[in-house]
Design an enzyme around this catalytic site. Structure first.
Site, PDB file in Angstrom:
ATOM      1  N   THR A  56       0.856  -1.180   0.000  1.00  0.00           N
ATOM      2  CA  THR A  56       0.000   0.000   0.000  1.00  0.00           C
ATOM      3  C   THR A  56       0.893   1.230   0.000  1.00  0.00           C
ATOM      4  O   THR A  56       1.594   1.495   0.978  1.00  0.00           O
ATOM      5  CB  THR A  56      -0.922   0.007   1.236  1.00  0.00           C
ATOM      6  OG1 THR A  56      -1.800  -1.121   1.158  1.00  0.00           O
ATOM      7  CG2 THR A  56      -1.740   1.286   1.303  1.00  0.00           C
ATOM      8  N   LYS A  88      -7.318   2.254  -3.076  1.00  0.00           N
ATOM      9  CA  LYS A  88      -6.936   1.742  -1.757  1.00  0.00           C
ATOM     10  C   LYS A  88      -7.241   2.779  -0.675  1.00  0.00           C
ATOM     11  O   LYS A  88      -7.721   2.445   0.406  1.00  0.00           O
ATOM     12  CB  LYS A  88      -5.454   1.348  -1.763  1.00  0.00           C
ATOM     13  CG  LYS A  88      -4.916   0.919  -0.433  1.00  0.00           C
ATOM     14  CD  LYS A  88      -5.579  -0.344   0.098  1.00  0.00           C
ATOM     15  CE  LYS A  88      -4.990  -0.665   1.462  1.00  0.00           C
ATOM     16  NZ  LYS A  88      -5.150  -1.984   1.897  1.00  0.00           N
TER      17      LYS A  88
END
Length: 175
Positions: A78, A153
């Site tokens: 991420t 995300k």
């Protein structure tokens, strides 16, 4: 994630900045590479999962010498869009394909192969990596341009944060 690929019959070459972290995979039959570049050179598709944008960039820089035409680099970490674009530049400068693929899910879903992948970038690499992503996850969504994966995300994390806040407020109200 790696163990799920191995259980499905795939041979893996693994590397970690902390070599001891690879021992369970080596014990299960994976080959230990001496460097990130060596791991990439030995693999058609390389998956990277690290905890920070700085670590993701450092791994891309360390991996780049082992990459070239016909190689794919899939970063499932991420990271924000800017870092993903920088990693893409590092990887594609070597002639390799890049796919951003951050996950939704943590240790439990990783162990059970039920992660959700939000992919963006090289479509041909997405298609080639899809059978592997399907072993590690229950859903893979292709989102187009590189920045879309990082942005999605953030949206997912924002929604989950809002849900957790609502849950905590509900518990407090119930008390």
């Amino acid at each position: 994630m790696a163990l799920n690929l191995m259980k499905a019959g795939h041979e893996l070459t693994v590397w970690n900045r902390t070599a001891a972290a690879c021992q369970p995979l080596v014990d299960a039959g994976a080959t230990l590479a001496g460097s990130a570049a060596e791991a990439c050179a030995a693999s058609d598709v390389t998956f990277v999962m690290v905890s920070t944008p700085e670590a993701a960039m450092a791994c891309a820089e360390a991996a780049a010498p082992g990459l070239g035409a016909g190689k794919g680099y899939v970063d499932v970490s991420t990271v924000e869009a800017e870092t993903s674009l920088r990693i893409c530049g590092e990887i594609t400068a070597k002639g390799a394909a890049y796919l951003a693929a951050p996950v939704s899910g943590s240790k439990g879903p990783a162990e059970t192969g039920t992660l959700i992948f939000m992919t963006a970038g090289d479509k041909a690499l997405h298609d080639a990596a899809l059978p592997l992503l399907e072993i590690m996850g229950k859903l893979t969504v292709y989102l187009g341009e590189i920045i879309n994966a990082a942005n999605m995300k953030i949206v997912v994390n924002m929604i989950m944060g809002t849900m957790m806040e609502s849950f905590a407020e509900g518990i407090k109200l119930a008390e």
